[in-house]
Enzyme design. Structure first.
Site, PDB file in Angstrom:
ATOM      1  N   ASP A 198       5.370  -6.237  21.270  1.00  0.00           N
ATOM      2  CA  ASP A 198       4.252  -5.520  20.658  1.00  0.00           C
ATOM      3  C   ASP A 198       3.415  -4.760  21.692  1.00  0.00           C
ATOM      4  O   ASP A 198       3.073  -3.598  21.485  1.00  0.00           O
ATOM      5  CB  ASP A 198       3.348  -6.497  19.885  1.00  0.00           C
ATOM      6  CG  ASP A 198       4.149  -7.333  18.907  1.00  0.00           C
ATOM      7  OD1 ASP A 198       5.245  -6.893  18.537  1.00  0.00           O
ATOM      8  OD2 ASP A 198       3.687  -8.431  18.530  1.00  0.00           O
ATOM      9  N   CYS A 218       1.359  -6.349 -11.084  1.00  0.00           N
ATOM     10  CA  CYS A 218       0.528  -7.547 -11.228  1.00  0.00           C
ATOM     11  C   CYS A 218      -0.918  -7.163 -11.578  1.00  0.00           C
ATOM     12  O   CYS A 218      -1.165  -6.626 -12.642  1.00  0.00           O
ATOM     13  CB  CYS A 218       0.630  -8.402  -9.969  1.00  0.00           C
ATOM     14  SG  CYS A 218       0.105 -10.098 -10.264  1.00  0.00           S
ATOM     15  N   TYR A 219      -1.884  -7.387 -10.665  1.00  0.00           N
ATOM     16  CA  TYR A 219      -3.276  -7.004 -10.981  1.00  0.00           C
ATOM     17  C   TYR A 219      -3.343  -5.518 -11.337  1.00  0.00           C
ATOM     18  O   TYR A 219      -4.091  -5.105 -12.226  1.00  0.00           O
ATOM     19  CB  TYR A 219      -4.199  -7.291  -9.790  1.00  0.00           C
ATOM     20  CG  TYR A 219      -5.663  -6.973 -10.082  1.00  0.00           C
ATOM     21  CD1 TYR A 219      -6.482  -7.906 -10.699  1.00  0.00           C
ATOM     22  CD2 TYR A 219      -6.194  -5.720  -9.767  1.00  0.00           C
ATOM     23  CE1 TYR A 219      -7.810  -7.612 -10.978  1.00  0.00           C
ATOM     24  CE2 TYR A 219      -7.517  -5.419 -10.045  1.00  0.00           C
ATOM     25  CZ  TYR A 219      -8.324  -6.366 -10.653  1.00  0.00           C
ATOM     26  OH  TYR A 219      -9.630  -6.082 -10.944  1.00  0.00           O
ATOM     27  N   GLU A 256       8.471  -6.196  -4.715  1.00  0.00           N
ATOM     28  CA  GLU A 256       8.455  -6.007  -3.256  1.00  0.00           C
ATOM     29  C   GLU A 256       8.879  -7.252  -2.489  1.00  0.00           C
ATOM     30  O   GLU A 256       9.164  -7.172  -1.303  1.00  0.00           O
ATOM     31  CB  GLU A 256       7.055  -5.546  -2.796  1.00  0.00           C
ATOM     32  CG  GLU A 256       5.912  -6.562  -2.959  1.00  0.00           C
ATOM     33  CD  GLU A 256       5.279  -6.592  -4.344  1.00  0.00           C
ATOM     34  OE1 GLU A 256       5.952  -6.171  -5.306  1.00  0.00           O
ATOM     35  OE2 GLU A 256       4.138  -7.068  -4.477  1.00  0.00           O
ATOM     36  N   LYS A 291       7.418  -6.856  12.527  1.00  0.00           N
ATOM     37  CA  LYS A 291       8.088  -6.989  13.826  1.00  0.00           C
ATOM     38  C   LYS A 291       9.362  -6.135  13.928  1.00  0.00           C
ATOM     39  O   LYS A 291       9.589  -5.470  14.934  1.00  0.00           O
ATOM     40  CB  LYS A 291       8.448  -8.461  14.035  1.00  0.00           C
ATOM     41  CG  LYS A 291       8.825  -8.804  15.444  1.00  0.00           C
ATOM     42  CD  LYS A 291       7.588  -9.039  16.250  1.00  0.00           C
ATOM     43  CE  LYS A 291       7.797  -9.598  17.594  1.00  0.00           C
ATOM     44  NZ  LYS A 291       6.503  -9.890  18.227  1.00  0.00           N
ATOM     45  N   HIS A 338       6.628  -9.138  -9.001  1.00  0.00           N
ATOM     46  CA  HIS A 338       6.542  -8.468  -7.693  1.00  0.00           C
ATOM     47  C   HIS A 338       7.921  -7.988  -7.227  1.00  0.00           C
ATOM     48  O   HIS A 338       8.696  -8.780  -6.699  1.00  0.00           O
ATOM     49  CB  HIS A 338       5.953  -9.426  -6.648  1.00  0.00           C
ATOM     50  CG  HIS A 338       4.507  -9.716  -6.892  1.00  0.00           C
ATOM     51  ND1 HIS A 338       3.508  -8.924  -6.397  1.00  0.00           N
ATOM     52  CD2 HIS A 338       3.911 -10.685  -7.616  1.00  0.00           C
ATOM     53  CE1 HIS A 338       2.335  -9.391  -6.792  1.00  0.00           C
ATOM     54  NE2 HIS A 338       2.555 -10.467  -7.535  1.00  0.00           N
ATOM     55  N   GLY A 342      -3.593  -8.183  -6.736  1.00  0.00           N
ATOM     56  CA  GLY A 342      -4.858  -8.538  -6.102  1.00  0.00           C
ATOM     57  C   GLY A 342      -5.331  -9.883  -6.603  1.00  0.00           C
ATOM     58  O   GLY A 342      -4.842 -10.383  -7.617  1.00  0.00           O
TER      59      GLY A 342
END
Ligand code: XMP
Length: 521
Positions: free
Chosen positions: A235, A90-91, A179, A377, A177, A63
């Site tokens: 979409d 992280c945060y 991710e 997507k 991170h 964050g």
């Protein structure tokens, strides 16, 4: 929005508590890629919501705040009391450290980018991984002193406490991170947490997501009516199909044919959705209105604005004719959310202007239905495949909202549109035939505002110039011009000049982005 059970089947869930990081959605996405269901909730969510979700593990996201300031988000105490595994990122790590008695400081040298992590003690988090890992860092604060009950697990040069774990409880924390793809083996690190620590099972599939979204739409819409602007793009097509499955004829789609679509596109959209899939689709044949508004206009920005405004007028006029509409459905996907509001965490919902439906009259007071809001997507495409939308529609190159309007340089006329549609069609047909369509990210023809002399047979031909554009790109932010084979280009050029008598010359665009953009206007 409970996602506790899907068709009465409980599935293992990893909960991500969002502290506002730009990467929060990526965490959930990576977990879903490992076939475990993941849901994001705000960090200050009610205890009852978490109990209802009954997660197998909780990840605390990164964050933008600093725990060195007093009034910044903290992990609610009940999260620790549930006794399930926790991973702070992280945060998430910093607040966890602070709350458990450690100390966090702001460092002068902010760390952003690659860093070498050295694993210094055995931990399930790094099971079966090398001791040195290239990781992605993005932080200004870091843990200075370990909380009492924690062991140090890994360090980097600038962050001596880059990973830690509780001595007896399943609480883990990492400063980097996992991710983002820049962290080597990031997926493996997350999988160590979800499988080896949380013991989650891989029982999540795209089918489940579809059933879940259908249930949510039913819950939200009840017996009310929904309006959707169908463009034929991925979409809006997936959104329409999901809604149709959820509420059937209570969904009305409006498809605006602005006369600036690709050759045969309007018929294809109507054929797919109205005839084959039996959706309630109203086609608004509005080519003449668009042309009228665009008469004598050659400035690119003005053209875009006029096309956008006319779209809204036409769409509104169709919408007003429909009675008792309560909801507006939109195919907003996660990257749109980031672009338009900066972060999913913010409550403000800005509708991206090129979604083109931002101008519905106030008095219609429509609530939004956005079932793809947290998806990327490729996830939306996979969903489309499962929903039975034809592959040709799902794998089509992107097409801009203003359509051929920004590919006819200068003033737009009906005749020019027809010429461009034909040239573009030949180019695309040939790309498909040569098995090159899927190898380029986007390809199209552009009609230039110059004439050139040619010779056909014994005749002089003073006619239009068509430019071909093909690019390779991952994110459309930067792009390289596609190095298509000369023989291929020669074939396309011959066909265009031979089959379209209004064209005397074909050129190939060899500009990359930047400095050029992908579209010409
Ligand atoms: P540029 O030309 O900015 O295009 O390099 C990047 C990507 O965005 C598409 N594009 C648009 N898409 N509405 C859209 O929905 C628009 O107004 C618009 N303008 C450009 C373009 O086709 C490319 O894929």
């Amino acid at each position: 929005m409970s996602k506790l059970s899907i068709s009465n089947k409980k599935i293992d869930t990893i909960l991500v508590l969002d502290f506002g990081s730009q990467y929060t959605q990526l965490i959930a996405r990576r977990i879903r890629e490992s076939h475990v269901y993941s849901e994001i909730l705000p960090w200050d969510i009610d205890e009852s919501k978490i109990a209802e979700l009954n997660p197998k593990g909780i990840i605390l996201s990164g964050g933008p705040n600093s725990v060195t300031e007093t009034y910044t988000p903290r992990v609610p105490q009940f999260v620790f009391d549930i006794g399930i595994p926790i991973l702070g990122i992280c945060y998430g790590m910093q607040t966890l450290a602070e709350q458990m008695g450690g100390h966090v400081i702001s460092v002068d040298q902010k760390e952003f980018g690659h860093s070498e992590l050295e694993v210094v003690s055995e931990s399930l988090m790094f099971k079966n991984l090398d001791k040195k890992i290239n990781v992605w860092m993005s932080h200004g604060d870091q843990v200075q002193d370990l909380p009492d009950e924690f062991n140090l697990v890994a360090s980097t040069k600038t962050a001596p406490i880059a990973a830690m774990e509780h001595k007896s409880l399943p609480i883990y924390a990492i400063q980097f991170h996992p991710e983002v793809t820049h962290t080597d083996n990031g997926k493996k690190i997350l999988e160590n947490f979800i499988f080896n620590i949380c013991n989650a099972s891989t029982d999540w599939k795209m089918d489940d997501l579809i059933s879940q979204r259908i249930e949510e739409i039913k819950d939200q819409v009840q017996d009310k009516k929904v309006l959707l602007g169908l463009s034929g793009g991925v979409d809006s097509s997936v959104t329409a199909t999901l809604l149709h499955k959820a509420i059937g004829k209570k969904l009305t789609c409006v498809f605006v044919d602005n006369g600036l679509l690709r050759k045969g596109e309007a018929d294809q959209v109507m054929q797919t959705f109205k005839e084959n899939m039996n959706l309630n689709v109203i086609k608004s044949d509005s080519a003449e209105i668009f042309l009228r508004h665009l008469k004598d206009i050659d400035d690119p920005e003005q053209k875009r604005k006029i096309i956008g405004r006319t779209f809204i007028d036409v769409f509104d006029a169709e919408a007003i004719k429909l009675k008792d509409i309560n909801f507006l459905a939109q195919g907003t996907i996660y990257p749109d959310v980031i672009e338009s509001s900066g972060s999913e965490s913010k409550e403000a919902r800005v509708i991206k202007s090129h979604h083109n439906v931002g101008g519905l009259p106030e008095e219609m007071k429509l609530d939004l239905v956005e079932p793809l809001r947290d998806l990327f997507k490729d996830e939306v495409r996979r969903m489309g495949v499962e929903l039975g939308i034809p592959k040709e529609m799902l794998e089509r190159h992107p097409f801009p909202g203003p359509g051929l309007g920004v590919r006819i340089i200068g003033e737009i006329t009906k005749e020019k549109t027809k010429v461009l549609q034909e040239a573009d069609h030949i180019f695309i047909q040939e790309l498909i035939k040569a098995d090159l369509y899927d190898k380029v990210s986007q390809a199209f023809a552009v009609l230039l505002p110059v004439k050139s002399v040619g010779v056909v047979g014994d005749e002089r031909r003073y006619a239009e110039v068509v430019a071909l554009r093909a690019v390779e790109t991952v994110d459309f932010m930067t792009a390289r011009w596609a190095h298509l084979p000369y023989e291929f280009l020669e074939g396309v050029s011959n066909r265009i000049v031979n089959e379209i008598e209004e064209v005397s010359r074909v050129v190939y665009d060899i500009s990359s982005k930047p400095p050029a953009t992908i579209e010409w206007e």
